[in-house]
Every structure is written in C-alpha cells, then in structure tokens.
Scaffold this active site. Structure first.
Site, PDB file in Angstrom:
ATOM      1  N   ARG A   1      -8.753  11.668  12.269  1.00  0.00           N
ATOM      2  CA  ARG A   1      -7.345  11.863  12.761  1.00  0.00           C
ATOM      3  C   ARG A   1      -6.179  12.971  12.771  1.00  0.00           C
ATOM      4  NH1 ARG A   1      -5.348   6.986   8.974  1.00  0.00           N
ATOM      5  NH2 ARG A   1      -4.033   7.024  10.404  1.00  0.00           N
TER       6      ARG A   1
ATOM      7  N   ASP B   1       2.147  -1.160  12.114  1.00  0.00           N
ATOM      8  CA  ASP B   1       0.331  -2.040  11.143  1.00  0.00           C
ATOM      9  C   ASP B   1       0.182  -3.578  12.134  1.00  0.00           C
ATOM     10  OD1 ASP B   1       0.121   0.363   9.883  1.00  0.00           O
ATOM     11  OD2 ASP B   1       1.324   0.103   8.293  1.00  0.00           O
TER      12      ASP B   1
ATOM     13  N   LYS C   1       1.080  -1.218  -0.086  1.00  0.00           N
ATOM     14  CA  LYS C   1      -0.097   0.128  -0.430  1.00  0.00           C
ATOM     15  C   LYS C   1       0.771   1.429  -0.156  1.00  0.00           C
ATOM     16  CE  LYS C   1      -2.616   0.415   3.954  1.00  0.00           C
ATOM     17  NZ  LYS C   1      -2.516   2.080   4.541  1.00  0.00           N
ATOM     18  N   SER C   2       1.862   1.801   0.600  1.00  0.00           N
ATOM     19  CA  SER C   2       2.740   2.430   0.888  1.00  0.00           C
ATOM     20  C   SER C   2       3.465   2.465  -0.252  1.00  0.00           C
ATOM     21  CB  SER C   2       3.688   2.378   2.129  1.00  0.00           C
ATOM     22  OG  SER C   2       3.260   2.375   3.506  1.00  0.00           O
TER      23      SER C   2
ATOM     24  N   GLY D   1      -5.258   7.547   5.373  1.00  0.00           N
ATOM     25  CA  GLY D   1      -3.830   8.689   6.193  1.00  0.00           C
ATOM     26  C   GLY D   1      -2.883   8.854   4.940  1.00  0.00           C
TER      27      GLY D   1
ATOM     28  N   ARG E   1      -7.625  -3.419   9.378  1.00  0.00           N
ATOM     29  CA  ARG E   1      -6.822  -4.196  10.071  1.00  0.00           C
ATOM     30  C   ARG E   1      -7.479  -5.178  11.440  1.00  0.00           C
ATOM     31  NH1 ARG E   1      -2.478  -3.762   6.542  1.00  0.00           N
ATOM     32  NH2 ARG E   1      -2.006  -1.837   6.154  1.00  0.00           N
TER      33      ARG E   1
ATOM     34  N   SER F   1       6.705   9.125  12.070  1.00  0.00           N
ATOM     35  CA  SER F   1       5.925   9.238  10.450  1.00  0.00           C
ATOM     36  C   SER F   1       6.542   9.103   9.535  1.00  0.00           C
ATOM     37  CB  SER F   1       4.706  10.135  10.699  1.00  0.00           C
ATOM     38  OG  SER F   1       3.884   9.765   9.967  1.00  0.00           O
TER      39      SER F   1
END
Ligand code: S3P
Length: 455
Positions: free
Chosen positions: A134, A332, A29-30, A106, A408, A179
């Site tokens: 968020r 995650d 995904k990233s 996000g 998740r 982050s």
C-alpha cells in the site's frame, strides 16, 4: 499457510431464512486506534470502553507498548471490558528495540508514523503482504517536510525506517488524496511541533482524531476554506489530560448485518449503539435513497461522537447514482453497497472510487471480479463502478471468491452468499479478525448460514 504467509480459513455462506435479532457490533476501528494513541500521548491513565479487540487495533496497542506506553488488557470476557492506557506524554515515547509490525493495518501504520515523526527516535515499520503493497508516500511526504528522515522500500512502501526529528517544523499541508489517515498523521506529528500545523482537505474526511484531540484538551480548530475545502489546525505542545473514552459500535461493521437484513426476506434487525458521525454515514444516505427501511433511533452523544440504534427491515432496493462527493463518508462501504446493488432493481453507478484501488486490496477490481463470477453484470469505467442489479432474481453464486487479505471483501461476499442460488465461498475468512471478531457467530445468531465446512 498460503503464499501471503498467513493461515487461511475458507468460509462458505448459503441461502438463509429470515434474519432476526437485536445486536451490537464491535467498537469503531478508527476511534479505537486513535483512543489508544491519545492515551499513550497523555501522562496518566486513560480508560477505554468498547475498544475494538480486532487484530488491527491490537497491533497498534502492541506498537505503543514497544514505544514505552503501557496498555493494560482487562481480565475476563464480555462487552463491558475496560482497557487502560498509561501514557508517556507528548514527546515522551522511547525507541522500540524491535521492528513495529502493523500487520494488515494501514490506519495503525500511518497514524503511528505521524506520532513518532516529531520525536528523535528511530522506528522500523513492517506489515503483512497486503499492507506492504500500500502507498505510504502520502504520509511520508508531509512528515519529511516536518523534518523526519524516512527510508522506504522502492515505491515508498513498507518496510519503512523513520527517524523522527528533535526540531520539527510546522507545515500547512494541502492533502492530495482525501484521507483521514494522512490528516491524522500530520495532526499527531503537530502535537510535538512548535506553532500551528495545518491540513487543507478538498473534501472533509472523518474527524475522529479532531474530536478526540479536543476531548483530551488539545487546541484543534476546523474552518471552512475556499471552494468547499476544510482547514484543520492544531497548536503544538498542548497540556493533555487523561480521559475516559467510550468507543461506539463501528458503522463500517454494522454495514454487513444491515445489508444482509435488507437483502433477506421477512427480516428485522436492531443494531444498538452505532456511531453515526455525519462524516461516516454515506452508506445510510445511499441505502435510504435506494428505498431501504432504516430508522435511526435514540440518537445521543457518547464521548464526543453521535451514537444511535439502527432499526432495519427487509427491503426491495432500487438502483441509484452515487455521486463522487459522497466517497469520503462511505469509503469502506462500497464493497457491501455493491452487493446491495447486485440485488436491486436497475443499474447502480458509483462514482469517484479511485481510492478503492489502494485499500487492503484493489477493492474496485476485487468487487468487480467477485460479482462477475457470481453471475452479476458489472463494468468498471475509470474510477466508477456500474452494477446491473438482478432485482427479484437471485445471482447464481456457486464460486470461491479471492479475498486478497481483505476483511471487507470477505464479509461482503459472505453476505452475497446468503442471497444467491448456490453457496458462495471465500478463500480466507481468518482475515475478518482484523476488524470484526465474532462476525460469523453474530451473523449465524441472526439466522445466517456461514460455515467452515462446505455445504
Ligand atoms: C480510516 C480512514 C480511511 C478508511 C480506513 C480508516 C481512518 O482511510 O478507509 O479504513 O481511521 O482514518 P483513508 O484515510 O486512506 O481514506
């Protein structure tokens, strides 16, 4: 529909026999978000193989199209689909004529804020019920310092109206939270900024942006700083060249069939082509410490990222202490690790989990509530989670888990249901589409029992 404004699909998982097979999981995904963004910021045609076709990434693709890039979906189905992005170049995006809806994502929201912060266009970002709760100040604070004008809802939340600056200033930003999204937003903003933009991280987070930026020709350097910190620097206005990008399978998705195999008796699984970037493999290290039989085979490099096949066998796990320093490399994976810990011998303690509070849901609370409801003893102590494993005994199960629009949490508790006395239901499995399309079919193909109708 539920009060969160989404269509829900309850799912049930029941005790299964052995899991067996050889699979691939959807693309990382990233890397998928970042590959689309890099393609949009490069003049010419970038190709992407293995793109995650999940809702989160499709939101980023749609957003980039609203901003003037072209993202072309390949015809047909199947594994080898090649997406194409016709980019507009650094600083070449145009103002969207509608709000940019980032759905549940996000990563997409924060990265794109960085992209548009140093272009003189106004963008309105919105998101779903979960994303709108968020924190965004972690990204909007540095982008304001670079010159963007940002109006957020109270508490710095979405919807956010961001007007980028035509005269950006390079900054050196000391990240207050570990982050990669914050770092990446600043690096993407730094592409269209004169001079050198720098991010200092106390502990290094995933470096997919850095690797892709270098792959496309940007000058990015990563240096060790004082006290174990990392300095990441980008030079503004590079000449980017379009590239071919191969997205490896997502280790954060592989985590679910992998843990399911460890927990199910007489099970053997191979997961091919999984990204094993060392800044993402904390779960593998932890599970191996717990006694998991996991072999990393055929390690190779694909498009600047290390990739391997993972061979996994059922294993009786023993409890461990997971240090806070490991959190960035498995941020995650704590929900599914907590499921593994629930069936391990002994008491597992995971430290340094404060960031779990601000994911798609408050994952620390959601995991603790769900495990408690399934009959597992857990405690939260500030930012650590203690799970008392049941060893050979099976947790009771027999309840419905609230997923709080968190993919998740949904997948983790469906994995737990495979090893409980009574079935486990999740209130909404539709949210799994954000990161793992085909999850239920893939798991059932291995021998799991996950159904839309109650057992
Ligand atoms: C991501 C970084 C992590 C992770 C998220 C994806 C990324 O978030 O939890 O799923 O692609 O950069 P943070 O940057 O907030 O830690």
């Amino acid at each position: 529909m539920d009060p969160k404004g989404t269509t829900v699909q309850p799912l049930f998982s029941s005790k299964s026999g052995p899991l067996k097979g050889s699979i691939r999981v959807p693309g990382d995904k990233s890397i998928s978000h970042r590959a689309l963004i890099m393609g949009a910021l490069t003049v010419g045609e970038t190709t992407i193989n293995g793109l995650l076709e999940g809702e989160d990434v499709l939101c980023t693709a749609a957003a980039l199209c609203h901003l003037g890039a072209q993202v072309i979906e390949p015809p047909g189905n199947g594994r080898d689909r090649q997406w194409r992005v016709i980019g507009r170049g650094i600083g070449g995006l145009s103002e969207a004529s509608c709000n940019i809806d980032m759905g549940n994502s996000g990563t997409g929201a924060r990265l794109l804020m960085g992209v548009v912060a140093t272009q003189p266009i106004t963008t309105v970002f919105t998101g779903d019920w979960s994303l709108s709760k968020r924190p965004m100040a972690r990204v909007t604070d540095p982008l304001r310092e670079m010159g963007a004008n940002i109006v957020a809802r109270s508490g710095g939340k979405l919807p956010i109206t961001l007007t980028g600056t035509a005269h950006p200033l390079p900054i050196t930003w000391q990240s207050k939270v570990p982050s990669a999204q914050v770092k990446s937003a600043i690096l993407f903003a730094g592409l269209n900024t004169p001079g050198t933009t720098c991010v200092i991280e106390a502990s290094q987070t995933r470096d997919h942006s850095e690797r892709l930026l270098q792959h496309f020709g940007a000058a990015v350097s990563i240096e060790p700083g004082p006290d174990g910190s990392t300095l990441t620097k980008i030079q503004g206005y590079p000449e980017l060249e379009p590239q071919a990008v191969n997205v490896p399978g997502d280790i954060s998705s592989a985590a679910f069939p992998l843990v399911a195999t460890l927990l199910s008796k007489n099970s053997v699984l191979v997961i091919e082509n999984v990204g094993i970037n060392p800044l993402r493999t904390g779960l593998l290290d932890t599970l191996k410490e717990m006694g998991a039989e996991i072999k990393i085979l055929n390690t190779r490099s694909s498009g600047g990222e290390p990739v391997a096949d993972l061979a996994v066998k059922s294993s009786q796990l023993t409890a461990v202490n997971v240090p806070a320093s490991r959190a960035p490399s498995m941020i995650d994976e704590y929900p599914v690790l907590a499921i593994a810990a629930a069936l391990a011998d002994g008491t597992t303690v995971m430290h340094g989990l404060s960031e779990l509070r601000v994911k798609e849901s408050d994952r620390l609370a959601a995991v603790a509530e769900g495990l408690t409801a399934c009959g597992v003893q857990v405690e939260i102590n500030e930012d650590s989670l203690t799970v008392h494993g049941s060893g050979e005994a099976q947790p009771k199960g027999g309840i419905t888990i609230q997923t709080h629009l968190d993919h998740r949490i949904a997948m983790s508790f469906l994995i737990l249901g495979l090893a409980c006395e009574k079935p486990v239901a999740v209130d909404d499995g539709a949210i799994i589409q954000t990161s793992f399309p085909g999850f239920v079919d893939l798991m059932n193909g291995l021998g799991a029992k996950i159904t839309v109708d109650g057992p």
